[in-house]
Scaffold this motif. Sequence first.
Motif, PDB file in Angstrom:
ATOM      1  N   ILE A 207     -26.494 103.801  55.171  1.00 34.08           N
ATOM      2  CA  ILE A 207     -26.425 104.295  56.545  1.00 34.08           C
ATOM      3  C   ILE A 207     -27.541 103.699  57.396  1.00 34.08           C
ATOM      4  O   ILE A 207     -27.306 103.202  58.505  1.00 34.08           O
ATOM      5  CB  ILE A 207     -26.506 105.829  56.560  1.00 34.08           C
ATOM      6  CG1 ILE A 207     -25.267 106.428  55.877  1.00 34.08           C
ATOM      7  CG2 ILE A 207     -26.647 106.363  57.982  1.00 34.08           C
ATOM      8  CD1 ILE A 207     -25.346 107.923  55.671  1.00 34.08           C
ATOM      9  N   THR A 208     -28.773 103.713  56.892  1.00 32.97           N
ATOM     10  CA  THR A 208     -29.887 103.187  57.687  1.00 32.97           C
ATOM     11  C   THR A 208     -29.778 101.677  57.876  1.00 32.97           C
ATOM     12  O   THR A 208     -30.181 101.153  58.921  1.00 32.97           O
ATOM     13  CB  THR A 208     -31.244 103.548  57.061  1.00 32.97           C
ATOM     14  OG1 THR A 208     -31.298 103.073  55.711  1.00 32.97           O
ATOM     15  CG2 THR A 208     -31.465 105.053  57.082  1.00 32.97           C
ATOM     16  N   ASN A 209     -29.229 100.969  56.898  1.00 35.02           N
ATOM     17  CA  ASN A 209     -29.017  99.531  57.077  1.00 35.02           C
ATOM     18  C   ASN A 209     -28.099  99.261  58.264  1.00 35.02           C
ATOM     19  O   ASN A 209     -28.321  98.328  59.052  1.00 35.02           O
ATOM     20  CB  ASN A 209     -28.409  98.922  55.812  1.00 35.02           C
ATOM     21  CG  ASN A 209     -29.413  98.785  54.678  1.00 35.02           C
ATOM     22  OD1 ASN A 209     -30.618  98.920  54.877  1.00 35.02           O
ATOM     23  ND2 ASN A 209     -28.917  98.526  53.482  1.00 35.02           N
ATOM     24  N   LYS A 210     -27.051 100.056  58.403  1.00 36.20           N
ATOM     25  CA  LYS A 210     -26.120  99.889  59.522  1.00 36.20           C
ATOM     26  C   LYS A 210     -26.781 100.280  60.836  1.00 36.20           C
ATOM     27  O   LYS A 210     -26.594  99.599  61.855  1.00 36.20           O
ATOM     28  CB  LYS A 210     -24.863 100.725  59.278  1.00 36.20           C
ATOM     29  CG  LYS A 210     -24.001 100.210  58.139  1.00 36.20           C
ATOM     30  CD  LYS A 210     -22.840 101.156  57.837  1.00 36.20           C
ATOM     31  CE  LYS A 210     -22.021 100.651  56.651  1.00 36.20           C
ATOM     32  NZ  LYS A 210     -20.965 101.619  56.261  1.00 36.20           N
ATOM     33  N   TRP A 211     -27.550 101.351  60.840  1.00 34.08           N
ATOM     34  CA  TRP A 211     -28.251 101.761  62.055  1.00 34.08           C
ATOM     35  C   TRP A 211     -29.193 100.656  62.520  1.00 34.08           C
ATOM     36  O   TRP A 211     -29.261 100.344  63.710  1.00 34.08           O
ATOM     37  CB  TRP A 211     -29.058 103.023  61.804  1.00 34.08           C
ATOM     38  CG  TRP A 211     -28.253 104.280  61.718  1.00 34.08           C
ATOM     39  CD1 TRP A 211     -26.952 104.465  62.103  1.00 34.08           C
ATOM     40  CD2 TRP A 211     -28.704 105.550  61.223  1.00 34.08           C
ATOM     41  NE1 TRP A 211     -26.567 105.761  61.871  1.00 34.08           N
ATOM     42  CE2 TRP A 211     -27.617 106.452  61.341  1.00 34.08           C
ATOM     43  CE3 TRP A 211     -29.908 106.005  60.708  1.00 34.08           C
ATOM     44  CZ2 TRP A 211     -27.711 107.781  60.945  1.00 34.08           C
ATOM     45  CZ3 TRP A 211     -30.010 107.326  60.311  1.00 34.08           C
ATOM     46  CH2 TRP A 211     -28.925 108.213  60.432  1.00 34.08           C
ATOM     47  N   ALA A 212     -29.930 100.070  61.579  1.00 38.23           N
ATOM     48  CA  ALA A 212     -30.904  99.041  61.938  1.00 38.23           C
ATOM     49  C   ALA A 212     -30.216  97.813  62.531  1.00 38.23           C
ATOM     50  O   ALA A 212     -30.717  97.207  63.490  1.00 38.23           O
ATOM     51  CB  ALA A 212     -31.723  98.648  60.711  1.00 38.23           C
ATOM     52  N   ALA A 213     -29.081  97.442  61.973  1.00 34.83           N
ATOM     53  CA  ALA A 213     -28.369  96.258  62.452  1.00 34.83           C
ATOM     54  C   ALA A 213     -27.860  96.436  63.871  1.00 34.83           C
ATOM     55  O   ALA A 213     -27.753  95.472  64.638  1.00 34.83           O
ATOM     56  CB  ALA A 213     -27.210  95.941  61.516  1.00 34.83           C
TER      57      ALA A 213
END
Length: 279
Positions: free
Chosen positions: A38-44
């Motif tokens: 989830i955080t990987n997608k938010w960061a992108a």
Amino acid sequence: MNIAYSPCPNDTFVFHAWAHGLIPGAPELNVTYADIDITNKWAANAEGPEVMKISYAALPWALTDYKLLPCGGALGRGCGPLVLTNGLSSDAGNAASLSGKRVAVPSERSTAYLLFRLWASRHVPGGIGEIIVMPFHEIMPAVRDGKIDAGLVIHEARFTYPSYGLTMLTDLGSWWEADTGLPIPLGAIIARRSLDSDAIAGWIRASVDYSWTHPGASQAYVMQHAQELSPDVAQAHIDLYVNAFTSDLGENGYAAVTALLGRAAEEGLVPSFDLSLLR
């Protein structure tokens, strides 16, 4: 300040003191507990909170809006992801047996998956058949039950996979260390570039130091979020993933991150980017 990190023992250990108002001068934290996928997608998408724990492999998509902090993350030796198969399989220890097979991974932009792709390109002739993304705690049961052929696991799975009757096909951390001589970059802490990253890094270091100085203080918080782990497994998790690199990446840490993402960019596994943005 809004922050997102996982409920895993290393993250709750690192941020316990700050999250509980024990760091003088540090702002109050509003914590979101989120899986790394989830955080990987938010960061992108620049959609996440001001500070986040993400995979090092996700940095190329995030560095325009976020800065890598030199502390708080997970990087070390002997702590890499594992590729597991069903121990009853006759070819459970043969890397070539993964050719054309279905493999579960915890995130398409996880460091574990990036290491797996780098390893598979050299050891799995013909390539993997299908990659299936699923929450990491669902992977070992799926391998055990024959729903998938192999699983890429992280975190405390290093300590618990034998209880599922699984066999370790390879330790990707050991492969990476032997191949490069460098430690394994796993999870990074990032902060929005508009913020004072030096101040945030100072508060994180103070939080780490507090937990090291008061080893029992974080236990209740860690176990509250430890997803039914035993205290012994939770402590083993902390001992493995919270180390000198958590306090300061240092030259070896930055060299490891640069090597991983530079090699991945050369092989077209991540977008090309200016490596100087890592500093």
